[in-house]
Scaffold this active site. Structure first.
Site, PDB file in Angstrom:
ATOM      1  N   ARG A 139       1.184  -1.052  -0.012  1.00  0.00           N
ATOM      2  CA  ARG A 139      -0.007   0.085  -0.192  1.00  0.00           C
ATOM      3  C   ARG A 139       1.420   1.136  -0.072  1.00  0.00           C
ATOM      4  NH1 ARG A 139      -2.973  -2.334  -1.150  1.00  0.00           N
ATOM      5  NH2 ARG A 139      -5.441  -2.590  -0.460  1.00  0.00           N
ATOM      6  N   HIS A 196      -1.183   0.924  -9.923  1.00  0.00           N
ATOM      7  CA  HIS A 196      -2.562  -0.100  -8.606  1.00  0.00           C
ATOM      8  C   HIS A 196      -2.954  -1.498  -9.663  1.00  0.00           C
ATOM      9  CE1 HIS A 196      -4.255  -0.290  -4.652  1.00  0.00           C
ATOM     10  NE2 HIS A 196      -4.050  -1.838  -5.513  1.00  0.00           N
TER      11      HIS A 196
HETATM   12  C1  GLV Z   1      -4.696  -4.736  -4.491  1.00  0.00           C
HETATM   13  O1  GLV Z   1      -4.585  -4.385  -3.991  1.00  0.00           O
HETATM   14  C2  GLV Z   1      -4.786  -5.213  -3.073  1.00  0.00           C
HETATM   15  O2  GLV Z   1      -5.221  -5.790  -2.083  1.00  0.00           O
HETATM   16  O3  GLV Z   1      -5.601  -6.886  -3.817  1.00  0.00           O
END
Ligand code: GLV
Length: 291
Positions: free
Chosen positions: A221, A269
């Site tokens: 994160r 992401h």
């Molecule tokens: C992506 O960020 C997840 O948590 O799978």
């Protein structure tokens, strides 16, 4: 009783179709058309409006669409009486391994250097005779899968974990363990859960322990990295490169210095997503566990 799919950043038509087929008797309510909130027993959440579950008085389970559950744990409307679950499919794990290995191997096998040599028609073999060490911060379901793939390709692996040991990947704990992993890693992969203990775990202190040729790969994160400290470390040659897939603010603002930093690779992401079929299967089995 019904399932609410509250996923706001992508199209969920296909997922809802799979759920309707697998559970024909269960109404599937798809964000933003939550027309019968009183009936919601399970909510599948990703980028959900915080507090939305207050509208679901019968809620029993909150399922994260991904591996991380921080968006559920930090939503105060979701009390401790609500069971939390997450979707970790084989595809999610394989995608993550592909992403991490792609960046490790590009570097380790000199892809960029060879592309550069090609532009100058240079025929020169670059040595790759050392066995790089890949250090993992976090060795959960995703971390251990990715570490297994690294090990299978002959890379050295080590990990920082809370207390867990592993037969194949040597594990180290506590502050001294964290230092050991930072000091000994050529690639440092963050795959930790996001919580108060792991916030800003990449900071001036941990970065000062890293090798100067270390590449940081953050697929955990954005909150795991102190952004100013990372920029400082890159600008002063304390580490070599950072591959960042997650950010404190997503989408990454266009004015953010990470976008144009020559030692940073930014991806949106996108490192890993589950496929619809396996995701639907896991949601169905969670739902059936409630019945
Ligand atoms: C992506 O960020 C997840 O948590 O799978």
């Amino acid at each position: 009783m019904s399932i609410a799919v509250v996923i706001t950043d992508r199209n969920t038509d296909d997922l809802c179709r799979h759920l309707c087929l697998a559970l024909p008797e269960v109404p599937i309510q798809q964000w933003p058309e939550i027309t019968n909130p009183e009936a919601v027993k399970m909510a599948v959440l990703w980028n959900h409006p915080v507090g939305i579950t207050q509208q679901f008085p019968q809620l029993q389970m909150a399922v994260s669409m991904g591996a991380g559950v921080d968006h559920i744990l930090t939503d105060e409307a979701i009390g401790e009486d609500i069971v939390t679950a997450r979707i970790v499919t084989q595809v999610l794990k394989q995608n993550m391994a592909q992403y991490v290995l792609q960046h490790i191997l590009n570097d380790h096998r000199h892809l960029i250097d060879y592309q550069q040599q090609q532009t100058q028609k240079v025929w020169q073999v670059l040595e790759t005779d050392f066995q790089p060490a890949v250090g993992f911060l976090g060795l959960g379901e995703l971390g251990s899968f990715v570490a297994d793939q690294c090990h299978a390709l002959g890379l050295k692996t080590l990990a920082w974990t809370q207390s867990q040991q592993h037969d194949v990947h040597p594990c180290f704990h506590g502050e001294s363990g964290l230092q050991h992993v930072c000091v000994n890693s050529d690639f440092l992969v963050i795959l930790l859960p996001m919580n108060a203990e792991t916030a800003d775990i990449i900071n001036s202190k941990t970065l000062s322990w890293c090798k100067v040729n270390c590449t940081l790969i953050n697929v955990g994160r954005g909150g795991h990295v102190n952004e100013a400290d990372l920029l400082d470390a890159l600008n002063h040659g304390k580490i070599k490169h950072a591959v960042l897939d997650v950010f404190k603010q997503e989408p990454l603002p266009t004015t953010h210095p990470f976008w144009s930093h020559h030692k940073i690779t930014v991806t949106p992401h996108s490192s890993s997503r589950s496929d619809v079929q396996q995701t639907a299967e896991q949601i169905v089995s969670y739902y059936q566990s409630l019945i």
